[in-house]
Design a protein around this motif. Structure first.
Motif, mmCIF file in Angstrom:
data_model
loop_
_atom_site.group_PDB
_atom_site.id
_atom_site.type_symbol
_atom_site.label_atom_id
_atom_site.label_comp_id
_atom_site.label_asym_id
_atom_site.label_seq_id
_atom_site.Cartn_x
_atom_site.Cartn_y
_atom_site.Cartn_z
ATOM 1 N N ASP A 221 -13.147 -60.914 89.228
ATOM 2 C CA ASP A 221 -13.933 -60.411 90.049
ATOM 3 C C ASP A 221 -13.228 -59.496 90.850
ATOM 4 O OD1 ASP A 221 -12.374 -62.264 91.205
ATOM 5 O OD2 ASP A 221 -13.854 -62.815 92.805
ATOM 6 N N THR A 222 -11.966 -59.492 91.240
ATOM 7 C CA THR A 222 -10.999 -58.510 91.872
ATOM 8 C C THR A 222 -10.822 -57.373 90.841
ATOM 9 O OG1 THR A 222 -9.662 -60.392 93.209
ATOM 10 C CG2 THR A 222 -8.903 -58.116 92.877
ATOM 11 N N ILE A 223 -10.661 -57.595 89.563
ATOM 12 C CA ILE A 223 -10.432 -56.574 88.779
ATOM 13 C C ILE A 223 -11.659 -55.770 88.576
ATOM 14 C CG2 ILE A 223 -10.089 -56.179 86.229
ATOM 15 C CD1 ILE A 223 -8.196 -58.507 86.253
ATOM 16 N N PHE A 224 -12.713 -55.919 88.664
ATOM 17 C CA PHE A 224 -14.052 -55.290 88.539
ATOM 18 C C PHE A 224 -14.301 -54.615 89.774
ATOM 19 C CE2 PHE A 224 -15.589 -58.214 85.056
ATOM 20 C CZ PHE A 224 -15.429 -57.566 84.053
ATOM 21 N N ASN A 225 -14.068 -55.112 90.861
ATOM 22 C CA ASN A 225 -14.438 -54.549 92.155
ATOM 23 C C ASN A 225 -13.401 -53.376 92.462
ATOM 24 O OD1 ASN A 225 -16.628 -56.371 92.854
ATOM 25 N ND2 ASN A 225 -15.148 -57.523 93.903
ATOM 26 N N LYS A 226 -12.133 -53.721 92.193
ATOM 27 C CA LYS A 226 -11.080 -52.605 92.183
ATOM 28 C C LYS A 226 -11.142 -51.496 91.154
ATOM 29 C CE LYS A 226 -7.379 -54.999 94.662
ATOM 30 N NZ LYS A 226 -6.177 -55.468 94.546
ATOM 31 N N SER A 227 -11.541 -51.958 90.287
ATOM 32 C CA SER A 227 -11.956 -50.778 89.065
ATOM 33 C C SER A 227 -12.824 -49.826 89.555
ATOM 34 C CB SER A 227 -12.070 -51.360 87.602
ATOM 35 O OG SER A 227 -11.011 -52.197 87.202
ATOM 36 N N ALA A 228 -13.991 -50.444 90.024
ATOM 37 C CA ALA A 228 -14.904 -49.366 90.397
ATOM 38 C C ALA A 228 -14.585 -48.429 91.454
ATOM 39 C CB ALA A 228 -16.245 -50.448 90.959
ATOM 40 N N GLU A 229 -13.784 -48.881 92.330
ATOM 41 C CA GLU A 229 -13.277 -48.231 93.498
ATOM 42 C C GLU A 229 -12.276 -46.943 92.847
ATOM 43 O OE1 GLU A 229 -11.289 -50.559 96.391
ATOM 44 O OE2 GLU A 229 -13.087 -51.978 96.634
ATOM 45 N N LEU A 230 -11.299 -47.475 91.861
ATOM 46 C CA LEU A 230 -10.370 -46.483 91.491
ATOM 47 C C LEU A 230 -11.326 -45.441 90.536
ATOM 48 C CD1 LEU A 230 -7.627 -49.192 90.522
ATOM 49 C CD2 LEU A 230 -7.563 -47.478 92.195
ATOM 50 N N LEU A 231 -12.274 -45.920 89.764
ATOM 51 C CA LEU A 231 -12.696 -44.976 88.774
ATOM 52 C C LEU A 231 -13.751 -43.908 89.711
ATOM 53 C CD1 LEU A 231 -13.745 -47.257 85.835
ATOM 54 C CD2 LEU A 231 -12.237 -45.278 85.743
ATOM 55 N N SER A 232 -14.320 -44.403 90.737
ATOM 56 C CA SER A 232 -15.208 -43.703 91.633
ATOM 57 C C SER A 232 -14.288 -42.561 92.546
ATOM 58 C CB SER A 232 -16.212 -44.384 92.270
ATOM 59 O OG SER A 232 -15.338 -45.073 93.403
ATOM 60 N N ALA A 233 -13.084 -42.793 92.609
ATOM 61 C CA ALA A 233 -12.379 -41.742 93.315
ATOM 62 C C ALA A 233 -12.102 -40.467 92.743
ATOM 63 C CB ALA A 233 -10.864 -42.326 93.683
ATOM 64 N N PRO A 234 -12.090 -39.326 93.505
ATOM 65 C CA PRO A 234 -11.995 -37.976 92.833
ATOM 66 C C PRO A 234 -10.833 -37.891 92.201
ATOM 67 C CG PRO A 234 -12.626 -38.121 95.227
ATOM 68 C CD PRO A 234 -12.108 -39.336 94.908
ATOM 69 N N GLY A 235 -11.122 -37.352 90.991
ATOM 70 C CA GLY A 235 -9.762 -37.063 90.073
ATOM 71 C C GLY A 235 -9.280 -35.600 90.459
ATOM 72 N N ALA A 236 -8.473 -35.055 89.389
ATOM 73 C CA ALA A 236 -7.792 -34.015 89.637
ATOM 74 C C ALA A 236 -8.676 -32.610 89.998
ATOM 75 C CB ALA A 236 -6.905 -33.560 88.399
ATOM 76 N N ASN A 237 -9.930 -32.551 89.190
ATOM 77 C CA ASN A 237 -10.750 -31.561 89.263
ATOM 78 C C ASN A 237 -11.925 -31.907 90.422
ATOM 79 O OD1 ASN A 237 -12.375 -33.520 88.272
ATOM 80 N ND2 ASN A 237 -13.304 -32.758 86.516
ATOM 81 N N GLY A 238 -11.824 -32.941 91.284
ATOM 82 C CA GLY A 238 -12.542 -33.064 92.267
ATOM 83 C C GLY A 238 -13.877 -34.169 91.984
ATOM 84 N N ALA A 239 -13.770 -34.419 90.707
ATOM 85 C CA ALA A 239 -15.034 -35.224 90.243
ATOM 86 C C ALA A 239 -14.546 -36.578 90.046
ATOM 87 C CB ALA A 239 -15.725 -34.602 89.090
ATOM 88 N N PRO A 240 -15.487 -37.801 90.085
ATOM 89 C CA PRO A 240 -14.909 -39.110 89.945
ATOM 90 C C PRO A 240 -14.606 -39.168 88.193
ATOM 91 C CG PRO A 240 -17.017 -38.960 90.873
ATOM 92 C CD PRO A 240 -16.708 -37.631 90.682
ATOM 93 N N LYS A 241 -13.280 -39.899 88.125
ATOM 94 C CA LYS A 241 -13.060 -40.123 86.689
ATOM 95 C C LYS A 241 -13.923 -40.742 85.748
ATOM 96 C CE LYS A 241 -9.087 -42.020 86.165
ATOM 97 N NZ LYS A 241 -7.873 -42.933 86.514
ATOM 98 N N GLY A 242 -14.624 -41.521 86.313
ATOM 99 C CA GLY A 242 -15.597 -42.598 85.672
ATOM 100 C C GLY A 242 -16.442 -43.475 86.332
ATOM 101 N N SER A 243 -17.087 -44.591 85.975
ATOM 102 C CA SER A 243 -17.662 -45.288 86.495
ATOM 103 C C SER A 243 -17.818 -46.726 85.745
ATOM 104 C CB SER A 243 -19.137 -45.018 86.849
ATOM 105 O OG SER A 243 -20.023 -46.127 87.363
ATOM 106 N N THR A 244 -18.119 -48.017 86.302
ATOM 107 C CA THR A 244 -18.078 -49.219 85.736
ATOM 108 C C THR A 244 -19.577 -49.259 85.392
ATOM 109 O OG1 THR A 244 -18.489 -50.236 87.760
ATOM 110 C CG2 THR A 244 -16.194 -50.179 86.824
ATOM 111 N N LEU A 245 -20.480 -48.393 85.606
ATOM 112 C CA LEU A 245 -21.754 -48.570 85.012
ATOM 113 C C LEU A 245 -21.968 -47.222 84.380
ATOM 114 C CD1 LEU A 245 -23.520 -49.956 88.332
ATOM 115 C CD2 LEU A 245 -22.965 -51.226 86.120
#
Length: 552
Positions: A221-245
């Motif tokens: 549960d911790t891994i999925f929640n943190k993954s969603a946060e990290l993937l939604s954070a802006p990347g180098a180009n300002g857009a999110p890296k990805g999403s868990t959905l």
């Protein structure tokens, strides 16, 4: 190449296990051996007598490669949910191919076919059409072999054998030199025997990893929640890296990529090689039921992409390109979270996992060259001994061609080529798979459909950029619908929904093939000859009309 950062415990364990399977590869020439290996059925198909267990390990080791174990979690690490396309793809795969593979085995055993191009020639009596299928299979297989090197190099870099130039690739040369020698000697028996060790190690490593690592990092549960946060954070180009959905824009791509990949997998010549090496239809039936167990393993392995993301692991920078190599993320995770000896076992599992499919793929490509190009166009009177000799030499050329490809070309580009490989091999579906059930398609329809699908597919791939890799063209296989146009007009103008290029190209292929076939049949153009009969597609190992292997 500097040895200052070498992880010696990991390297020693890796080397010992690598040497063990190398010895097994040389011993394999005597394992289940026939009267001689100087025959393509014996060298390239193991005598066509592998039972259920051997076939399960061989085909599983062939389909679930080192690249799969490295790249799927790497894609999830970088993009999230999109990487899980490999799961539905391997779930729907086996129901789709169950009946076609039984038919292909039967007709191939009756007529002594070694390659899919052999079947095409017998089905349509057309040497040029068989040549097209053979060349397509070889071209589509080459990047797949190179991708096994990507997985092996990711392990070598993680153990500290990281460098640029020839010396930086020296361990890779040594590993594939050993592979080339024992494959030359033992043929398909070598990867079949080694697959037992490879799969056992993989299962042990993954089961330990998916239990130990989540417990260490706070639970799933911790891994999925943190993954969603990290993937939604802006990347180098300002857009999110990805999403868990999945997003609305990539859901169609996900579905078409899964379906297209499922249709393509057993069109690859190396996939059919493992099937044709089995001794009977019952063996294939049992394997179509049992092989999905590998999909469970793949699902567990894919989750390690999220584990790596939460653990803070960072991919190793490629010394040659200066960019992070995401293919190293799982080896880095193992290196950081496990003891040296267990990480060494994990790296050996991945490294050996590169050898098994690379050997089978090179054998399949060599079979195509020998049967459908060398014998058909260069030496029609070649004896079985000459065929076997030619196949052995061709397998060496294929292996070292793949090594040179990695040395002189950015490995990231080889990943792009693998996506192109799927587009390429899908264009053989009407000629190989559909032809198992009907000869309605006319030869000219199949040829023009292949040309249209291939040309349109490459044109679409050319339009796809990859800014992260600095590429303006051939940057992937996901195309936005607004790029689908006819003479500059697009019914999807402005749409950012993505779709898999291979699926689009296959549809074009089929439409053109149907139209040209209709015209050809209207004009009653000749459609070649067929040496097969309906009964050939149901022959089993006990059928008296099946010839002894030596007589093929």
């Amino acid at each position: 190449m500097s040895l200052d950062n070498v992880q010696w415990t990991e390297l020693i364990v890796f080397t010992v296990l690598f040497l063990v399977v190398s010895v097994m590869g040389f011993v394999a020439s005597r394992w289940k051996a026939g009267d001689t290996l100087e025959h393509l059925d014996e060298w390239g198909l193991g005598g066509r007598k592998f039972g259920s267990w051997i076939t399960w390990f061989l085909v599983g080791g062939d389909l679930y490669t080192a690249y799969t174990f490295v790249a799927v979690p790497a894609l999830i690490f970088g993009a999230g949910a999109m990487g899980f396309f490999a799961l539905p793809y391997t779930v729907i795969l086996y129901p789709i191919v169950f009946l076609p593979l039984l038919r292909m085995w039967s007709v191939s055993r009756v007529h002594g076919y070694v390659t899919p191009a052999d079947f095409v020639k017998g089905r349509y009596g057309s040497r040029p059409l068989a040549l097209i299928i053979a060349i397509t299979g070889i071209v589509a297989t080459m990047p797949y072999i190179a991708l096994q090197l990507v997985g092996l190099e990711a392990v070598l870099r993680t153990m500290g054998l990281n460098g640029s130039g020839f010396l930086g690739h020296l361990p890779l040369f040594i590993g594939f030199l050993i592979l080339a020698v024992y494959t030359y000697q033992a043929g398909l028996r070598a990867p079949a025997l080694i697959a037992f060790v490879k799969d056992t190690l993989i299962y042990i490593v993954i089961l330990v990893a998916v239990i130990y690592l989540p417990a260490k990092l706070g639970g799933w549960d911790t891994i999925f929640n943190k993954s969603a946060e990290l993937l939604s954070a802006p990347g180098a180009n300002g857009a999110p890296k990805g999403s868990t959905l999945l997003s609305p824009n990539n859901q169609l791509q996900y579905a078409t990529l899964a379906l297209g990949s499922a249709l393509a997998l057993f069109l690859y010549p190396h996939s059919l090689t493992g099937i044709l090496a089995s001794k009977g239809r019952n063996v294939i039936k049992k394997n179509m039921v049992a092989l999905p167990a590998y999909s469970l393993l793949l699902g567990l392995l894919a989750l390690l992409g999220y584990v790596a993301l939460v653990s803070g692991a960072k991919p190793i920078t490629n010394a040659a390109t200066g960019r992070p190599d995401t293919n190293t993320i799982v080896p880095v995770l193992f290196d950081q979270q496990f003891s040296g000896w267990f990480a060494g076992i994990a790296f050996a599992a991945i490294g050996i996992g590169a050898l098994v499919p690379a050997a089978i793929m090179s054998i399949a490509a060599a079979n195509l060259w020998t049967r459908n190009i060398y014998k058909e166009y260069m030496r029609k009177d070649a004896t079985p001994q000459q065929e076997a000799k030619q196949a052995k030499l061709a397998s060496l050329v294929v292996k070292f061609g793949a090594v040179l490809f990695i040395v002189f070309v950015d490995p990231q580009f080889s990943i792009d080529l693998q996506l192109i490989g799927g587009v390429i091999i899908l264009q053989t579906l009407p000629t190989v798979a559909i032809a198992l059930y009907t000869r309605w398609f006319h030869i000219w329809g199949l040829v023009t459909g292949w040309i249209a699908g291939m040309a349109y597919g490459f044109w679409l791939l050319y339009q796809i950029p990859n800014p992260a890799a600095g590429k303006a063209h051939f940057g992937g296989s996901a195309l936005t619908l607004d790029k689908l146009s006819l003479f500059g007009w697009s019914p999807f103008a402005g749409s950012k929904v993505q779709i898999y290029v291979g699926f689009v190209a296959l549809v074009v292929n089929l439409v053109v093939a149907v139209l040209v076939t209709f015209l050809a049949r209207t004009r009653r153009l000749p459609n070649g000859t067929d040496e097969t009969s309906p009964a050939d597609y149901h022959a089993d190992e006990g059928d008296p009309k099946l010839k002894p292997v030596a007589a093929h």
